[in-house]
Design a protein around this motif. Structure first.
Motif, PDB file in Angstrom:
ATOM      1  N   ILE A  16       0.876  -1.170   0.000  1.00 43.71           N
ATOM      2  CA  ILE A  16       0.000   0.000   0.000  1.00 43.71           C
ATOM      3  C   ILE A  16       0.914   1.220   0.000  1.00 43.71           C
ATOM      4  O   ILE A  16       1.678   1.429   0.941  1.00 43.71           O
ATOM      5  N   LYS A  17       0.858   1.991  -1.088  1.00 47.12           N
ATOM      6  CA  LYS A  17       1.672   3.203  -1.221  1.00 47.12           C
ATOM      7  C   LYS A  17       0.764   4.403  -1.000  1.00 47.12           C
ATOM      8  O   LYS A  17      -0.028   4.753  -1.863  1.00 47.12           O
ATOM      9  N   GLU A  18       0.881   5.016   0.173  1.00 42.95           N
ATOM     10  CA  GLU A  18       0.007   6.134   0.523  1.00 42.95           C
ATOM     11  C   GLU A  18       0.559   7.449   0.010  1.00 42.95           C
ATOM     12  O   GLU A  18       1.725   7.774   0.220  1.00 42.95           O
ATOM     13  N   THR A  22      -4.476   9.955  -2.132  1.00 44.52           N
ATOM     14  CA  THR A  22      -4.786   8.687  -2.794  1.00 44.52           C
ATOM     15  C   THR A  22      -3.727   7.644  -2.462  1.00 44.52           C
ATOM     16  O   THR A  22      -2.550   7.957  -2.375  1.00 44.52           O
ATOM     17  N   SER A  23      -4.165   6.418  -2.292  1.00 45.06           N
ATOM     18  CA  SER A  23      -3.246   5.305  -2.071  1.00 45.06           C
ATOM     19  C   SER A  23      -3.276   4.383  -3.276  1.00 45.06           C
ATOM     20  O   SER A  23      -4.315   4.214  -3.925  1.00 45.06           O
ATOM     21  N   HIS A  24      -2.136   3.777  -3.582  1.00 46.53           N
ATOM     22  CA  HIS A  24      -2.054   2.750  -4.616  1.00 46.53           C
ATOM     23  C   HIS A  24      -1.952   1.405  -3.909  1.00 46.53           C
ATOM     24  O   HIS A  24      -1.030   1.182  -3.133  1.00 46.53           O
ATOM     25  N   VAL A  26      -1.384  -2.481  -4.304  1.00 45.61           N
ATOM     26  CA  VAL A  26      -0.816  -3.469  -5.222  1.00 45.61           C
ATOM     27  C   VAL A  26      -1.305  -4.841  -4.771  1.00 45.61           C
ATOM     28  O   VAL A  26      -1.064  -5.263  -3.639  1.00 45.61           O
ATOM     29  N   THR A  35      -2.606  -2.843  -9.815  1.00 49.16           N
ATOM     30  CA  THR A  35      -2.590  -1.672  -8.941  1.00 49.16           C
ATOM     31  C   THR A  35      -3.907  -0.929  -9.075  1.00 49.16           C
ATOM     32  O   THR A  35      -4.369  -0.652 -10.184  1.00 49.16           O
ATOM     33  N   ALA A  36      -4.495  -0.613  -7.938  1.00 53.24           N
ATOM     34  CA  ALA A  36      -5.726   0.174  -7.899  1.00 53.24           C
ATOM     35  C   ALA A  36      -5.452   1.449  -7.121  1.00 53.24           C
ATOM     36  O   ALA A  36      -4.737   1.431  -6.120  1.00 53.24           O
ATOM     37  N   SER A  37      -6.023   2.550  -7.577  1.00 53.21           N
ATOM     38  CA  SER A  37      -5.912   3.829  -6.877  1.00 53.21           C
ATOM     39  C   SER A  37      -7.223   4.099  -6.161  1.00 53.21           C
ATOM     40  O   SER A  37      -8.277   4.164  -6.806  1.00 53.21           O
ATOM     41  N   ASN A  40      -7.288   7.584   0.444  1.00 48.51           N
ATOM     42  CA  ASN A  40      -6.727   7.191   1.745  1.00 48.51           C
ATOM     43  C   ASN A  40      -7.852   6.898   2.733  1.00 48.51           C
ATOM     44  O   ASN A  40      -7.732   5.997   3.566  1.00 48.51           O
TER      45      ASN A  40
END
Length: 68
Positions: A16-18, A22-24, A26, A35-37, A40
């Motif tokens: 989880i890339k915050e 918005t977070s991505h 994986v 990958t979904a956007s 947060n």
């Protein structure tokens, strides 16, 4: 839960890339990384964590890729 989308792919959240808003997320689906956007806020409300099982729900008639 019933949904109309026919493309539901179950996998495991691997990252989880915050970002600022918005977070991505994986998701590993049988070795394929999707990958979904999402917001947060949605990550927090759903309690998403790496290692958790989740599903990618794809509702679209087209997926396009282009190169120059």
């Amino acid at each position: 839960m019933k949904i109309s989308a026919r493309n539901v792919l179950e996998g495991k959240i691997i990252e989880i890339k915050e970002g600022a808003t918005t977070s991505h997320i994986v998701l590993d689906v049988k070795g394929l990384h999707l990958t979904a956007s999402i917001t947060n806020e949605a990550v927090e409300e759903m309690g998403l964590k790496a290692g958790q099982t989740a599903s990618a729900v794809i509702k679209s008639s087209d997926v396009m890729i282009a190169v120059a």
